[in-house]
Design a protein around this motif. Structure first.
Motif, mmCIF file in Angstrom:
data_model
loop_
_atom_site.group_PDB
_atom_site.id
_atom_site.type_symbol
_atom_site.label_atom_id
_atom_site.label_comp_id
_atom_site.label_asym_id
_atom_site.label_seq_id
_atom_site.Cartn_x
_atom_site.Cartn_y
_atom_site.Cartn_z
ATOM 1 N N VAL A 104 -1.055 48.335 54.029
ATOM 2 C CA VAL A 104 -2.506 48.481 53.981
ATOM 3 C C VAL A 104 -2.819 49.956 53.734
ATOM 4 O O VAL A 104 -2.229 50.829 54.373
ATOM 5 C CB VAL A 104 -3.182 47.985 55.269
ATOM 6 C CG1 VAL A 104 -2.644 48.697 56.495
ATOM 7 C CG2 VAL A 104 -4.701 48.139 55.184
ATOM 8 N N THR A 130 -4.219 52.253 44.827
ATOM 9 C CA THR A 130 -4.343 51.489 46.069
ATOM 10 C C THR A 130 -4.255 49.999 45.784
ATOM 11 O O THR A 130 -3.546 49.251 46.465
ATOM 12 C CB THR A 130 -5.677 51.805 46.770
ATOM 13 O OG1 THR A 130 -5.645 53.147 47.244
ATOM 14 C CG2 THR A 130 -5.914 50.870 47.951
ATOM 15 N N THR A 134 -0.902 47.775 46.655
ATOM 16 C CA THR A 134 -1.148 46.738 47.656
ATOM 17 C C THR A 134 -0.784 45.363 47.135
ATOM 18 O O THR A 134 -0.104 44.581 47.807
ATOM 19 C CB THR A 134 -2.626 46.768 48.099
ATOM 20 O OG1 THR A 134 -2.926 48.047 48.662
ATOM 21 C CG2 THR A 134 -2.898 45.689 49.134
ATOM 22 N N ASN A 138 2.141 43.055 48.666
ATOM 23 C CA ASN A 138 1.604 41.951 49.458
ATOM 24 C C ASN A 138 1.565 40.613 48.731
ATOM 25 O O ASN A 138 1.573 39.568 49.387
ATOM 26 C CB ASN A 138 0.186 42.292 49.936
ATOM 27 C CG ASN A 138 0.153 43.452 50.908
ATOM 28 O OD1 ASN A 138 1.177 44.049 51.223
ATOM 29 N ND2 ASN A 138 -1.024 43.792 51.386
ATOM 30 N N GLN A 179 -10.908 48.205 53.968
ATOM 31 C CA GLN A 179 -9.623 47.999 53.302
ATOM 32 C C GLN A 179 -9.732 46.795 52.355
ATOM 33 O O GLN A 179 -9.018 45.813 52.510
ATOM 34 C CB GLN A 179 -8.521 47.789 54.354
ATOM 35 C CG GLN A 179 -8.909 46.801 55.462
ATOM 36 C CD GLN A 179 -8.037 46.917 56.679
ATOM 37 O OE1 GLN A 179 -7.580 47.993 57.055
ATOM 38 N NE2 GLN A 179 -7.776 45.791 57.331
ATOM 39 N N TYR A 182 -6.517 45.358 50.659
ATOM 40 C CA TYR A 182 -5.661 44.606 51.590
ATOM 41 C C TYR A 182 -6.219 43.206 51.826
ATOM 42 O O TYR A 182 -5.500 42.206 51.743
ATOM 43 C CB TYR A 182 -5.554 45.361 52.912
ATOM 44 C CG TYR A 182 -4.809 44.609 53.989
ATOM 45 C CD1 TYR A 182 -3.416 44.573 53.998
ATOM 46 C CD2 TYR A 182 -5.495 43.939 55.000
ATOM 47 C CE1 TYR A 182 -2.725 43.879 54.986
ATOM 48 C CE2 TYR A 182 -4.816 43.250 55.986
ATOM 49 C CZ TYR A 182 -3.432 43.225 55.982
ATOM 50 O OH TYR A 182 -2.759 42.527 56.961
ATOM 51 N N SER A 185 -5.830 41.027 48.852
ATOM 52 C CA SER A 185 -4.430 40.637 48.650
ATOM 53 C C SER A 185 -4.045 39.495 49.582
ATOM 54 O O SER A 185 -3.277 38.601 49.199
ATOM 55 C CB SER A 185 -3.503 41.837 48.857
ATOM 56 O OG SER A 185 -3.359 42.181 50.232
#
Length: 281
Positions: A104, A130, A134, A138, A179, A182, A185
């Motif tokens: 994350v 990012t 990610t 993920n 986030q 995250y 994802s």
């Protein structure tokens, strides 16, 4: 006349002894909790991570619980297709694959109450890296490792099992979090779980996901009073954060005969925090 006797013992229902269980992200956090649970109960536990030192620490921790546990270390960066291929070729038997590795990368803080110019600036501050990093760790790693091990999972005597580790962030939409990559994802992991379950079902492979809430990990520091884990008594309906046994027990259930009728499901493991409670800040 012969009778078909069912084994309702704990060993018969929840036994994992002798299973080869492969766990990514097993050096710390939820991956380590699950590795402990499987190893202590007799599974041949393969722990995978990028850092040799962390994996050695994890193995030592497990052996302190069960000195004769069979724990095998594999150092690999599962965000790399080449390393996934190499890892898959090093394995000869897999009954259970647990895709737990995840990252994350928080963005600039903002909420629904942030004035529009500041909100836009905060959201646009999220660099492309990012999102790519990610999703690489993920989501893409879940797909490519699962597919790379497909032939071994299909050969598992009791049917292969894949357990993906998602997050309540994949279903909750709290405007106070910062986030988005995250959370997006993990929503992707949820749908990928259902997709793979539909693709693999004719080959005897069950695919499910566990969606944890707040557990002690590198993402949730219980010593940080501002962390959601530290505030779980107020945030979680059952008034506590997740514990090691919660993670291990849920994974063992899905991997064992007890969970053999569960497929294509996202299992909440959040003490009720996933009820769509919105912001409790």
């Amino acid at each position: 006349m012969a009778t078909n006797k069912k084994d309702f013992s704990l060993v018969g229902l929840f036994g994992v002894k002798g299973l080869d269980v492969v766990i990514t992200g097993a050096g710390t956090g939820i991956g380590l909790y699950m590795a402990k649970g499987f190893a202590v109960n007799g599974a041949i536990t393969h722990i995978i991570g990028r850092r040799q030192a962390k994996l050695e620490e994890a193995k030592t921790t497990i052996l302190e619980l069960k000195p004769d546990a069979e724990v095998i270390i594999h150092v690999a960066d599962i965000s790399s297709r080449d390393e996934v291929t190499k890892l898959a070729s090093s394995l000869s038997k897999v009954d259970v694959l647990i895709n737990c590795a995840g990252i994350v990368i928080p963005d600039t803080s903002s909420t629904h109450l942030t004035p529009l110019p500041e909100l836009q600036k905060a959201l646009l501050s999220s660099p492309a890296s990012t999102w790519s990093e990610t999703f690489s760790v993920n989501v893409e790693s879940v797909y490519f490792l699962s597919v790379s091990l497909l032939h071994l999972l299909a050969a598992a005597p009791s049917g292969g099992r894949i357990i993906n580790i998602s997050s309540i962030g994949g279903t909750m939409s709290d405007p106070n979090t910062h986030q988005p990559a995250y959370q997006a994802s993990k929503a992707a992991v949820n749908h990928l779980t259902r997709l793979l379950a539909s693709k693999f079902r004719e080959h005897g492979i069950r695919v499910n996901a566990i969606s944890p809430g707040y557990f002690p990990s590198q993402m949730q520091d219980p010593n940080n009073p501002k962390s959601m884990l530290a505030r779980s008594k107020d945030l979680v309906p059952i008034k506590r954060g997740g514990e090691e046994e919660d993670a291990a027990g849920t994974a063992i259930w899905l991997a064992s005969k007890a969970g053999s009728y569960v497929d294509g499901q996202i299992i909440p493991l959040s003490g009720g925090r996933d009820w769509g409670l919105g912001s409790l800040y």
